[in-house]
Design a protein around this motif. Structure first.
Motif, PDB file in Angstrom:
ATOM      1  N   HIS A  66      68.386  43.792 123.051  1.00 28.69           N
ATOM      2  CA  HIS A  66      68.804  43.012 124.211  1.00 28.69           C
ATOM      3  C   HIS A  66      68.834  43.914 125.456  1.00 28.69           C
ATOM      4  N   ALA A  67      68.557  43.322 126.613  1.00 30.85           N
ATOM      5  CA  ALA A  67      68.499  44.092 127.854  1.00 30.85           C
ATOM      6  C   ALA A  67      69.816  44.811 128.136  1.00 30.85           C
ATOM      7  N   LEU A  68      70.954  44.142 127.860  1.00 32.64           N
ATOM      8  CA  LEU A  68      72.249  44.781 128.087  1.00 32.64           C
ATOM      9  C   LEU A  68      72.437  45.961 127.145  1.00 32.64           C
ATOM     10  N   THR A  69      72.061  45.787 125.884  1.00 32.25           N
ATOM     11  CA  THR A  69      72.171  46.875 124.910  1.00 32.25           C
ATOM     12  C   THR A  69      71.322  48.063 125.341  1.00 32.25           C
ATOM     13  N   LYS A  70      70.125  47.794 125.826  1.00 31.89           N
ATOM     14  CA  LYS A  70      69.244  48.858 126.312  1.00 31.89           C
ATOM     15  C   LYS A  70      69.873  49.566 127.507  1.00 31.89           C
ATOM     16  N   GLN A  71      70.448  48.819 128.411  1.00 35.62           N
ATOM     17  CA  GLN A  71      71.080  49.407 129.587  1.00 35.62           C
ATOM     18  C   GLN A  71      72.240  50.317 129.195  1.00 35.62           C
ATOM     19  N   LEU A  72      73.062  49.868 128.238  1.00 38.28           N
ATOM     20  CA  LEU A  72      74.230  50.645 127.825  1.00 38.28           C
ATOM     21  C   LEU A  72      73.844  51.893 127.044  1.00 38.28           C
TER      22      LEU A  72
ATOM     23  N   LEU B  76      72.848  57.872 126.897  1.00 40.00           N
ATOM     24  CA  LEU B  76      71.867  58.949 126.803  1.00 40.00           C
ATOM     25  C   LEU B  76      71.939  59.862 128.020  1.00 40.00           C
ATOM     26  N   GLU B  77      72.056  59.245 129.183  1.00 35.54           N
ATOM     27  CA  GLU B  77      72.085  60.026 130.417  1.00 35.54           C
ATOM     28  C   GLU B  77      73.407  60.750 130.590  1.00 35.54           C
ATOM     29  N   LYS B  78      74.527  60.080 130.311  1.00 34.75           N
ATOM     30  CA  LYS B  78      75.830  60.690 130.537  1.00 34.75           C
ATOM     31  C   LYS B  78      76.078  61.875 129.622  1.00 34.75           C
ATOM     32  N   TYR B  79      75.736  61.719 128.343  1.00 34.92           N
ATOM     33  CA  TYR B  79      76.048  62.763 127.367  1.00 34.92           C
ATOM     34  C   TYR B  79      74.822  63.573 126.935  1.00 34.92           C
ATOM     35  N   HIS B  80      73.673  63.347 127.587  1.00 35.40           N
ATOM     36  CA  HIS B  80      72.441  64.087 127.292  1.00 35.40           C
ATOM     37  C   HIS B  80      72.122  64.079 125.787  1.00 35.40           C
ATOM     38  N   LEU B  81      72.004  62.881 125.240  1.00 35.73           N
ATOM     39  CA  LEU B  81      71.773  62.741 123.791  1.00 35.73           C
ATOM     40  C   LEU B  81      70.280  62.745 123.459  1.00 35.73           C
ATOM     41  N   THR B  82      69.543  63.633 124.093  1.00 36.79           N
ATOM     42  CA  THR B  82      68.084  63.677 123.886  1.00 36.79           C
ATOM     43  C   THR B  82      67.707  64.141 122.492  1.00 36.79           C
TER      44      THR B  82
END
Length: 418
Positions: free
Chosen positions: A2-8, A13-19
């Protein structure tokens, strides 16, 4: 996805750098915060190249798993749990320093220390904070639990309860005094028995929230729910012609991203229609009539309330004749949609424990003696309490005492010393 799930998930990923991680599992949950519906987006991230182990008693996540939950509306983190000695971006490597710890908590919670949250417990590697308004604690409020490893790294951050910035507070100056509520305080003198030879009694002043108009305010629970007060005595002759088999427990409906977007109200907030209450009463009477056939006229149906996906029904003795009878309770769960019988809990075992307990009768002069003895140990501290009838927090005084009076010795001691 879902688009919301993708956004969250992209936000995490960006906040905690989960690359170096992959998303293993995600779900939405719904909760109740005072009179509001809240949501949580919960995720488990596992290191790339690892896998979970499926076992008979559950799933074993690999070392290094990161568990994150956020509020999908505000994006505030509510859970950050690290399964192993790992470092995560934006989390300090060592949180033992108080300045570092407070600064990080403020950034994670959007709250200011001393204004929105204060320390409740410090146990070297465990820190518990509670929410407040300008330094005055909120009830019910938000709890922040922070657990560290021995070397100061984050083990778990857990936040639960209504965020102080999301609820309205009626700001006032605290002027209430113990002298103003002397009569009410005497009414709060309660007794209890404790395990000593000879069936000993103790008296204390029961904790209470007192408004500045000198009345007791019962705070709303975090699990506020729709309910109906019935107070109907159940009477019958013989066995009921209807029998009800028990059905297995079941889980509630799955919460979806669309529920978050539309802000679907929690099922427990939905009013209970009168026709549902009437049908529920008929089912309860059949059950009680068959399970307690000799007790016609002895049980009163007190309340019906929602406990998704069930309706919970409480019954108590209609004409209690003893202290034990006053505390006898039966709770029955019915499926909220079908009214199928799910469970019955009877606290009758308490009768064995308290069979010899009888309530001591106090004369007025005895009550005065107890009050005068406990008075030096009473406290009245400001506390903001959520008033469901007003929809916001009001300033009250928390009346409390950690001491008890022992009539056998006429002494006052600390409760913990009993």
């Amino acid at each position: 996805m879902h688009a919301l799930t993708k956004q969250l998930t992209d936000y995490m990923l960006e906040k905690y750098h989960l690359t170096d991680y992959v998303l293993y599992e995600s779900s939405y949950t719904q909760n109740k915060m005072n009179d509001q519906t809240g949501y949580s987006f919960e995720t488990f991230w596992i290191p790339r190249g690892t896998s979970v182990i499926e076992e008979e008693d559950g799933t074993m996540l690999p070392e290094g798993t990161v568990q994150i939950a956020i509020n999908p509306v505000t994006k505030r983190t509510t859970t950050l749990s690290l399964h192993g000695q790992i470092l995560v971006h934006s989390v300090p490597n060592d949180l033992r320093d108080i300045s570092t710890r407070i600064a990080w908590l403020e950034s994670e919670t959007s709250m200011i220390h001393g204004t929105h949250f204060i320390l409740e417990k410090d146990d070297e590697t465990f820190f518990s904070y509670v929410s407040c308004y300008d330094g005055v604690r909120l009830s019910p409020g938000c709890f922040i639990h922070l657990t560290l490893t021995e070397n100061g790294q984050l083990d778990e951050l857990f936040i639960y309860g209504p965020h102080p910035l999301d609820h309205r507070v009626e700001s006032k100056s605290f002027t209430l005094t113990l002298e103003e509520i002397e009569s009410l305080t005497k009414q709060q003198i309660k007794w209890f028995s404790y395990p000593k030879t000879g069936n000993q009694y103790a008296h204390t002043v029961a904790e209470a929230f007192v408004t500045q108009e000198a009345s007791i305010l019962v705070p709303s629970k975090l699990d506020f729910t729709s309910s109906i007060e019935v107070n109907d005595v159940l009477s019958w002759t013989g066995l009921s012609s209807k029998t009800h088999e028990r059905y297995p427990f079941q889980s509630g409906e799955t919460v979806t991203a669309n529920d978050v977007i539309t802000q679907t109200e929690h099922p427990d907030f939905r009013p209970i229609p009168q026709e549902t209450a009437d049908a529920c009463r008929a089912v309860i009477k059949d059950i009680i009539q068959n399970e307690y056939s000799a007790d016609s006229g002895q049980w009163m149906l007190r309340h019906i309330y929602r406990q998704d996906p069930y309706l919970a029904v409480t019954l108590s003795h209609a004409h209690p004749t003893s202290y034990v009878d006053q505390h006898r309770r039966i709770t029955i769960l019915l499926d909220a949609k079908t009214l199928h019988w799910i469970d019955l809990v009877d606290n009758q075992e308490l009768q064995t424990v308290f069979a010899s307990v009888t309530a001591p009768e106090l004369e007025d002069h005895q009550q005065d003696i107890i009050f005068n003895a406990l008075h030096p140990y009473l406290s009245l501290t400001p506390r903001y309490v959520f008033d469901a009838s007003k929809g916001h927090y009001v300033l009250c005084g928390l009346l409390n005492s950690n001491h008890v009076f022992l009539p056998a010795t006429n002494k006052v001691i600390l409760l913990r010393d009993l």
